[in-house]
Motif scaffolding. Structure first.
Motif, PDB file in Angstrom:
ATOM      1  N   HIS A 175       0.929  -1.190  -0.034  1.00  0.00           N
ATOM      2  CA  HIS A 175      -0.013   0.178   0.240  1.00  0.00           C
ATOM      3  C   HIS A 175       0.661   0.985   0.081  1.00  0.00           C
ATOM      4  N   VAL A 176       2.249   1.069   0.168  1.00  0.00           N
ATOM      5  CA  VAL A 176       3.157   2.127   0.253  1.00  0.00           C
ATOM      6  C   VAL A 176       3.978   1.682  -0.554  1.00  0.00           C
ATOM      7  N   ALA A 177       5.083   1.382  -0.206  1.00  0.00           N
ATOM      8  CA  ALA A 177       6.704   1.336  -0.919  1.00  0.00           C
ATOM      9  C   ALA A 177       6.542   1.459  -2.191  1.00  0.00           C
ATOM     10  N   GLU A 178       5.448   0.116  -2.724  1.00  0.00           N
ATOM     11  CA  GLU A 178       4.815  -0.383  -4.508  1.00  0.00           C
ATOM     12  C   GLU A 178       4.648   1.489  -4.931  1.00  0.00           C
ATOM     13  N   LYS A 179       3.767   1.559  -4.640  1.00  0.00           N
ATOM     14  CA  LYS A 179       3.025   2.706  -5.411  1.00  0.00           C
ATOM     15  C   LYS A 179       4.017   3.731  -5.712  1.00  0.00           C
ATOM     16  N   HIS A 180       5.401   3.780  -4.526  1.00  0.00           N
ATOM     17  CA  HIS A 180       6.085   4.931  -4.720  1.00  0.00           C
ATOM     18  C   HIS A 180       7.396   4.062  -5.164  1.00  0.00           C
ATOM     19  N   ILE A 181       7.742   3.377  -5.347  1.00  0.00           N
ATOM     20  CA  ILE A 181       9.079   2.920  -5.513  1.00  0.00           C
ATOM     21  C   ILE A 181       9.523   3.151  -7.025  1.00  0.00           C
ATOM     22  N   TYR A 182       8.877   4.058  -7.549  1.00  0.00           N
ATOM     23  CA  TYR A 182       9.521   4.466  -8.978  1.00  0.00           C
ATOM     24  C   TYR A 182       9.304   6.000  -8.916  1.00  0.00           C
ATOM     25  N   ASN A 183       9.056   6.794  -8.332  1.00  0.00           N
ATOM     26  CA  ASN A 183       9.137   7.525  -7.778  1.00  0.00           C
ATOM     27  C   ASN A 183      10.743   8.228  -7.111  1.00  0.00           C
TER      28      ASN A 183
END
Length: 243
Positions: free
Chosen positions: A156-164
């Motif tokens: 819910h957090v890391a996967e959604k932000h890893i590419y940013n």
């Protein structure tokens, strides 16, 4: 002596009956759970999820521990586990939205705070639910509560932000004093804990903080890893992963 022994036996039987009656009177219905027990747990979890390092949390750990134990004994583990997962999922979705609204110069630090705050909260939340973990999650689901809660942060957090996050980390790595070494170390080690395969996105960066993740390499190979990191950064930015 016989009379005295008989009186003792009767007294013991009365005590047993009284204890049994008291136990039966203290049955926790699903309505009791929803109106009395879960609200106490809900409030405590809220405070633990939002505390800052060094905060004093005005909750009774003994009371919460006892509350969980009673609910497990009264067969409310499945409902309690469902409520806990839903509660923490909702919290993490809010955290993710707040991160999405962060400007680039604050993004890395805010991710670091969110990660550290959550992992710190788990150090209190997991022990409080030890009975639920032992008698429901481990035995019936064949899983572990801490693993489940770490997975929630990943999804819910890391996967959604890893590419940013990754291009900003690579940029910060090549810019002295942009972020502190401890912040960089915390995030890189945290990402490795959440999903070890993320090493492949930036092996040179991860290898600076995680020992023995790369095979022995000659200097030319290390330079190649660094070039791969720079290439990834350019590709991510070209594909719109900028903030």
């Amino acid at each position: 002596a016989a009379g005295k022994g008989g009186a003792g036996a009767i007294a013991a039987a009365i005590n047993i009956n009284a204890s049994t009656s008291k136990f039966l009177m203290n049955v926790i219905t699903i309505e009791d759970y929803k109106s009395t027990y879960w609200p106490k747990l809900d409030s405590a979890i809220d405070q633990l999820l939002t505390q800052s390092p060094g905060d004093y949390i005005p909750i009774s750990y003994e009371q919460i521990y006892s509350c969980v134990y009673k609910c497990v004994c009264q067969q409310h583990s499945e409902q309690m586990y469902s409520d806990l997962i839903k509660k923490i999922t909702n919290h993490l979705e809010r955290v993710s939205k707040e991160l999405q609204a962060s400007p680039p110069d604050l993004y890395i630090e805010r991710f670091n705070v969110a990660l550290g705050q959550y992992m710190g909260a788990l150090q209190s939340i997991v022990p409080l639910f030890i009975y639920m973990n032992k008698f429901y999650i481990e035995t019936k689901l064949n899983r572990d509560l801490k693993d489940d809660l770490i997975k929630l942060f990943t999804e819910h957090v890391a996967e959604k932000h890893i590419y940013n996050l990754m291009p900003l980390l690579l940029e910060a790595q090549s810019t002295p004093f942009q972020i502190t070494p401890s912040t960089m170390a915390n995030i890189v080690k945290g990402l490795y804990t959440l999903r070890p395969e993320w090493v492949q996105m930036a092996p040179a960066l991860f290898s600076k903080f995680i020992p023995n993740i790369l095979p022995p390499a000659v200097e030319s190979e290390l330079q190649e890893y660094a070039a791969q990191d720079q290439k990834l950064q350019r590709e991510l930015m070209q594909n719109g992963f900028t903030r």
